[in-house]
Design an enzyme around this catalytic site. Sequence first.
Site, PDB file in Angstrom:
ATOM      1  N   PRO A  19      34.906  42.279  38.955  1.00  0.00           N
ATOM      2  CA  PRO A  19      34.539  43.215  37.890  1.00  0.00           C
ATOM      3  C   PRO A  19      33.724  44.356  38.488  1.00  0.00           C
ATOM      4  CG  PRO A  19      33.148  41.250  37.813  1.00  0.00           C
ATOM      5  CD  PRO A  19      34.179  41.002  38.864  1.00  0.00           C
ATOM      6  N   CYS A  45      24.445  41.883  38.447  1.00  0.00           N
ATOM      7  CA  CYS A  45      24.356  43.339  38.443  1.00  0.00           C
ATOM      8  C   CYS A  45      22.899  43.785  38.491  1.00  0.00           C
ATOM      9  CB  CYS A  45      25.031  43.903  37.205  1.00  0.00           C
ATOM     10  SG  CYS A  45      25.004  45.706  37.134  1.00  0.00           S
ATOM     11  N   ASN A  69      32.078  36.470  47.230  1.00  0.00           N
ATOM     12  CA  ASN A  69      32.278  37.903  47.004  1.00  0.00           C
ATOM     13  C   ASN A  69      31.300  38.663  47.896  1.00  0.00           C
ATOM     14  OD1 ASN A  69      31.030  40.152  44.561  1.00  0.00           O
ATOM     15  ND2 ASN A  69      32.978  40.435  45.591  1.00  0.00           N
ATOM     16  N   GLY A 100      31.573  42.428  50.526  1.00  0.00           N
ATOM     17  CA  GLY A 100      31.906  42.939  51.848  1.00  0.00           C
ATOM     18  C   GLY A 100      33.245  42.518  52.414  1.00  0.00           C
ATOM     19  N   ARG A 143      35.480  46.492  46.287  1.00  0.00           N
ATOM     20  CA  ARG A 143      35.775  47.896  46.605  1.00  0.00           C
ATOM     21  C   ARG A 143      37.015  48.055  47.483  1.00  0.00           C
ATOM     22  NH1 ARG A 143      30.132  49.432  48.899  1.00  0.00           N
ATOM     23  NH2 ARG A 143      30.038  47.160  49.064  1.00  0.00           N
TER      24      ARG A 143
END
Length: 332
Positions: A13, A96, A207, A209, A230
């Site tokens: 997300p 987040c 998750n 990198g 990303r």
Amino acid sequence: MLKNQDHRLTIAPMMDWTDRHCRFFHRQLTTRALLYTEMVVADAVIQGARERLLGFDAAEHPVALQLGGSDPGKLAEAARIGEAFGYDEINLNVGCPSDRVQSGTFGACLMKVPDLVAGCVAAMKAAVRIPVTVKCRIGVDEQDPEPALDALAEGVFDAGADALWVHARKAWLEGLSPKENRDIPPLDYGRVYRLKARKQNEFIGINGGIQSIEEARAHLDHIDGAMLGRAAYHTPGILAGVDATFYGVKSDPFDYAALIDAMAEYAARHIEQGGRLGHVTRHMVGLFHGLPGARRYRQILSTDATRPGAGPDVLKTAFAAVEFGAAAAEAA
């Protein structure tokens, strides 16, 4: 616990990125990877424009709704609404670090209150029949990641969580921007591996990198699932290899012309409903990264596709600029 095969590879997300248009696009590249929405605040789900916030194309399945919040009752209600909309999973954001989530006392702030997180998970589990999962960091600020992550994991799994996805960095709530929090705190994959070693019977995903599907696949020697962020967004062409690498789906060389046709048809429907071409194509700019003609493709999508009145033909014009020789097709 989730079946490992179901969640071997997921797309993270990402705020302002993984909207419904991005997810439809990613689904054309991989039929199997689980897709996540942007984080949606529970209050907004309950009180806001639900179709705008939660609506998605049936082609996106499997797709998970990520919620933000810290009130068990509100999260339970938002989870019920998400399930009614047809989502395949509900995920709670405990990672987040933005100012927005800090002001609302959720996101990464919740790492400091694992008992509250457990209560939120228990309420959501009682409200829905679909899986409820959590995405977190290894710790925040001055926390020691060893006890901090263990406490969070113990609580959420005792509360019935079906999976825990761990971004293998700390989050610094003071002193670093959200962007800096994605890069500056060092990655510690070993910490997540140690958690999995302790929790053999629970689903733990990793998750942070991960730059390629090869790197993601290597993590599966230690962990149940890998989440691309990303890298999937900026170089989405890598997703064309996901189904074969992670799910054993044998296929012919990827048909990019068919992909562009599908996206042009999708964009046409969006425009007919009052949308703009750029809403769709902004997620497609990096598709042909590294191929001859990719620069011209990007230029067309970044300029012509954003002009008022632009139609799907712009997308096909951009695609025509890409050169698919033998070497180029292999690179794709």
